[in-house]
Design a protein around this motif. Sequence first.
Motif, PDB file in Angstrom:
ATOM      1  N   THR A  92       0.841  -1.209   0.000  1.00  0.00           N
ATOM      2  CA  THR A  92       0.000   0.000   0.000  1.00  0.00           C
ATOM      3  C   THR A  92       0.867   1.247   0.000  1.00  0.00           C
ATOM      4  O   THR A  92       0.584   2.219  -0.709  1.00  0.00           O
ATOM      5  CB  THR A  92      -0.917   0.027   1.254  1.00  0.00           C
ATOM      6  N   GLY A  93       1.942   1.214   0.772  1.00  0.00           N
ATOM      7  CA  GLY A  93       2.869   2.339   0.819  1.00  0.00           C
ATOM      8  C   GLY A  93       3.426   2.665  -0.557  1.00  0.00           C
ATOM      9  O   GLY A  93       3.511   3.821  -0.959  1.00  0.00           O
ATOM     10  N   LYS A  94       3.799   1.602  -1.288  1.00  0.00           N
ATOM     11  CA  LYS A  94       4.359   1.793  -2.638  1.00  0.00           C
ATOM     12  C   LYS A  94       3.354   2.451  -3.572  1.00  0.00           C
ATOM     13  O   LYS A  94       3.708   3.338  -4.361  1.00  0.00           O
ATOM     14  CB  LYS A  94       4.785   0.448  -3.229  1.00  0.00           C
ATOM     15  N   GLN A  95       2.085   2.027  -3.470  1.00  0.00           N
ATOM     16  CA  GLN A  95       1.049   2.583  -4.358  1.00  0.00           C
ATOM     17  C   GLN A  95       0.822   4.068  -4.085  1.00  0.00           C
ATOM     18  O   GLN A  95       0.777   4.876  -5.020  1.00  0.00           O
ATOM     19  CB  GLN A  95      -0.266   1.815  -4.159  1.00  0.00           C
ATOM     20  N   ILE A  96       0.709   4.415  -2.808  1.00  0.00           N
ATOM     21  CA  ILE A  96       0.480   5.827  -2.456  1.00  0.00           C
ATOM     22  C   ILE A  96       1.705   6.663  -2.830  1.00  0.00           C
ATOM     23  O   ILE A  96       1.588   7.774  -3.356  1.00  0.00           O
ATOM     24  CB  ILE A  96       0.166   5.984  -0.947  1.00  0.00           C
ATOM     25  N   ALA A  97       2.895   6.098  -2.585  1.00  0.00           N
ATOM     26  CA  ALA A  97       4.138   6.835  -2.865  1.00  0.00           C
ATOM     27  C   ALA A  97       4.263   7.171  -4.349  1.00  0.00           C
ATOM     28  O   ALA A  97       4.682   8.267  -4.712  1.00  0.00           O
ATOM     29  CB  ALA A  97       5.342   6.016  -2.403  1.00  0.00           C
ATOM     30  N   LEU A  98       3.887   6.234  -5.189  1.00  0.00           N
ATOM     31  CA  LEU A  98       4.014   6.447  -6.638  1.00  0.00           C
ATOM     32  C   LEU A  98       3.183   7.647  -7.089  1.00  0.00           C
ATOM     33  O   LEU A  98       3.653   8.513  -7.830  1.00  0.00           O
ATOM     34  CB  LEU A  98       3.599   5.182  -7.399  1.00  0.00           C
ATOM     35  N   LYS A  99       1.954   7.713  -6.593  1.00  0.00           N
ATOM     36  CA  LYS A  99       1.068   8.841  -6.917  1.00  0.00           C
ATOM     37  C   LYS A  99       1.689  10.159  -6.483  1.00  0.00           C
ATOM     38  O   LYS A  99       1.705  11.142  -7.217  1.00  0.00           O
ATOM     39  CB  LYS A  99      -0.243   8.687  -6.148  1.00  0.00           C
ATOM     40  N   ARG A 100       2.182  10.188  -5.244  1.00  0.00           N
ATOM     41  CA  ARG A 100       2.744  11.430  -4.703  1.00  0.00           C
ATOM     42  C   ARG A 100       4.050  11.795  -5.403  1.00  0.00           C
ATOM     43  O   ARG A 100       4.361  12.979  -5.572  1.00  0.00           O
ATOM     44  CB  ARG A 100       2.953  11.286  -3.190  1.00  0.00           C
ATOM     45  N   HIS A 101       4.805  10.783  -5.800  1.00  0.00           N
ATOM     46  CA  HIS A 101       6.059  10.983  -6.528  1.00  0.00           C
ATOM     47  C   HIS A 101       5.779  11.708  -7.851  1.00  0.00           C
ATOM     48  O   HIS A 101       6.463  12.667  -8.214  1.00  0.00           O
ATOM     49  CB  HIS A 101       6.697   9.618  -6.794  1.00  0.00           C
ATOM     50  N   ARG A 102       4.756  11.236  -8.553  1.00  0.00           N
ATOM     51  CA  ARG A 102       4.425  11.837  -9.860  1.00  0.00           C
ATOM     52  C   ARG A 102       3.999  13.287  -9.692  1.00  0.00           C
ATOM     53  O   ARG A 102       4.315  14.140 -10.517  1.00  0.00           O
ATOM     54  CB  ARG A 102       3.315  11.033 -10.537  1.00  0.00           C
ATOM     55  N   TYR A 103       3.290  13.551  -8.615  1.00  0.00           N
ATOM     56  CA  TYR A 103       2.857  14.921  -8.336  1.00  0.00           C
ATOM     57  C   TYR A 103       4.081  15.823  -8.153  1.00  0.00           C
ATOM     58  O   TYR A 103       4.125  16.956  -8.654  1.00  0.00           O
ATOM     59  CB  TYR A 103       1.978  14.930  -7.080  1.00  0.00           C
ATOM     60  N   MET A 104       5.105  15.321  -7.475  1.00  0.00           N
ATOM     61  CA  MET A 104       6.317  16.123  -7.260  1.00  0.00           C
ATOM     62  C   MET A 104       7.081  16.337  -8.566  1.00  0.00           C
ATOM     63  O   MET A 104       7.647  17.402  -8.780  1.00  0.00           O
ATOM     64  CB  MET A 104       7.229  15.462  -6.220  1.00  0.00           C
ATOM     65  N   GLU A 105       7.084  15.320  -9.414  1.00  0.00           N
ATOM     66  CA  GLU A 105       7.749  15.490 -10.718  1.00  0.00           C
ATOM     67  C   GLU A 105       7.066  16.592 -11.527  1.00  0.00           C
ATOM     68  O   GLU A 105       7.737  17.408 -12.165  1.00  0.00           O
ATOM     69  CB  GLU A 105       7.733  14.165 -11.492  1.00  0.00           C
ATOM     70  N   ASP A 106       5.736  16.610 -11.490  1.00  0.00           N
ATOM     71  CA  ASP A 106       4.998  17.667 -12.193  1.00  0.00           C
ATOM     72  C   ASP A 106       5.325  19.039 -11.605  1.00  0.00           C
ATOM     73  O   ASP A 106       5.486  20.019 -12.331  1.00  0.00           O
ATOM     74  CB  ASP A 106       3.480  17.432 -12.088  1.00  0.00           C
ATOM     75  N   PHE A 107       5.406  19.088 -10.290  1.00  0.00           N
ATOM     76  CA  PHE A 107       5.747  20.348  -9.618  1.00  0.00           C
ATOM     77  C   PHE A 107       7.105  20.853 -10.095  1.00  0.00           C
ATOM     78  O   PHE A 107       7.277  22.032 -10.413  1.00  0.00           O
ATOM     79  CB  PHE A 107       5.758  20.151  -8.091  1.00  0.00           C
ATOM     80  N   LEU A 108       8.096  19.955 -10.149  1.00  0.00           N
ATOM     81  CA  LEU A 108       9.445  20.367 -10.554  1.00  0.00           C
ATOM     82  C   LEU A 108       9.456  20.856 -12.000  1.00  0.00           C
ATOM     83  O   LEU A 108      10.089  21.860 -12.313  1.00  0.00           O
ATOM     84  CB  LEU A 108      10.431  19.210 -10.366  1.00  0.00           C
ATOM     85  N   LYS A 109       8.728  20.168 -12.871  1.00  0.00           N
ATOM     86  CA  LYS A 109       8.636  20.602 -14.272  1.00  0.00           C
ATOM     87  C   LYS A 109       8.094  22.026 -14.349  1.00  0.00           C
ATOM     88  O   LYS A 109       8.632  22.885 -15.054  1.00  0.00           O
ATOM     89  CB  LYS A 109       7.674  19.683 -15.036  1.00  0.00           C
ATOM     90  N   GLN A 110       7.011  22.242 -13.622  1.00  0.00           N
ATOM     91  CA  GLN A 110       6.379  23.557 -13.601  1.00  0.00           C
ATOM     92  C   GLN A 110       7.333  24.603 -13.005  1.00  0.00           C
ATOM     93  O   GLN A 110       7.454  25.719 -13.525  1.00  0.00           O
ATOM     94  CB  GLN A 110       5.082  23.465 -12.774  1.00  0.00           C
ATOM     95  N   PHE A 111       8.025  24.238 -11.957  1.00  0.00           N
ATOM     96  CA  PHE A 111       8.962  25.148 -11.293  1.00  0.00           C
ATOM     97  C   PHE A 111      10.042  25.614 -12.281  1.00  0.00           C
ATOM     98  O   PHE A 111      10.305  26.810 -12.413  1.00  0.00           O
ATOM     99  CB  PHE A 111       9.606  24.437 -10.090  1.00  0.00           C
ATOM    100  N   TYR A 112      10.657  24.653 -12.997  1.00  0.00           N
ATOM    101  CA  TYR A 112      11.725  25.022 -13.939  1.00  0.00           C
ATOM    102  C   TYR A 112      11.184  25.841 -15.096  1.00  0.00           C
ATOM    103  O   TYR A 112      11.846  26.765 -15.579  1.00  0.00           O
ATOM    104  CB  TYR A 112      12.436  23.784 -14.480  1.00  0.00           C
ATOM    105  N   SER A 113       9.981  25.509 -15.549  1.00  0.00           N
ATOM    106  CA  SER A 113       9.453  26.264 -16.686  1.00  0.00           C
ATOM    107  C   SER A 113       9.186  27.712 -16.277  1.00  0.00           C
ATOM    108  O   SER A 113       9.415  28.631 -17.053  1.00  0.00           O
ATOM    109  CB  SER A 113       8.203  25.605 -17.260  1.00  0.00           C
TER     110      SER A 113
END
Length: 224
Positions: free
Chosen positions: A192-213
């Motif tokens: 369960t931890g892995k499943q929740i982590a994956l979702k939150r991980h992707r959210y952070m990747e999107d944040f970083l993309k937006q931050f750099y842009s």
Amino acid sequence: SAASDVYKRQQTKAFVKTTLKNAEGGHDWFHIERVYKNALLLSKSETSNDYIVALGALLHDIADSKFHDGDETVGPKKAREFLFSINVDSVVIEHVVNIIENVSFKGGNESQTFSSIELDIVQDADRLDALGAIGIARTFNYGGFKNRTLYDPEIQPDLNMTKETYKASKAPTINHFYEKLLLLKDLMNTKTGKQIALKRHRYMEDFLKQFYSEWNLSLIHISE
């Protein structure tokens, strides 16, 4: 008995609330409460001792070494003394103290000397709180608390830090995503931890993309 366990849990909550009253915003009672709730959620799909999970989650940051000059013995000692004072069984105390000693991300790929499903659960719950929107908020809050730069394109993240350099790091906050946060999803223990982590991980990747842009102004089109 179950009733006395519930009472000891209440006493522990009250103790933690009081102890962390003026803590930094990312390591305060609300952090503990989220980790506690996450841990109980994760324990539903594992075979574990909920009482140990609860006490471990509640006490895991009772004296975070970051706020005690890097001293990692303060937390376990405080927890042990408190649990002893409310007459928690000595076997339970040892287990909870082991959880506290092994729960945190130390950088430098330190190996754990203790393992149990209860530790896995508390560790996952704590790591989930370092991910996603809350993870981002906590990271910048801590960076502000330490007066760190948001981002400096000249300073590259250091992925080969020893435990000591990790602790002493004064790097820009964005670097922390690479030095710790984005590594967490692969370190999760429970399904369960892995499943929740994956979702939150992707959210952070999107944040970083937006931050750099935004940093590089690449999304700004000035219209007539």
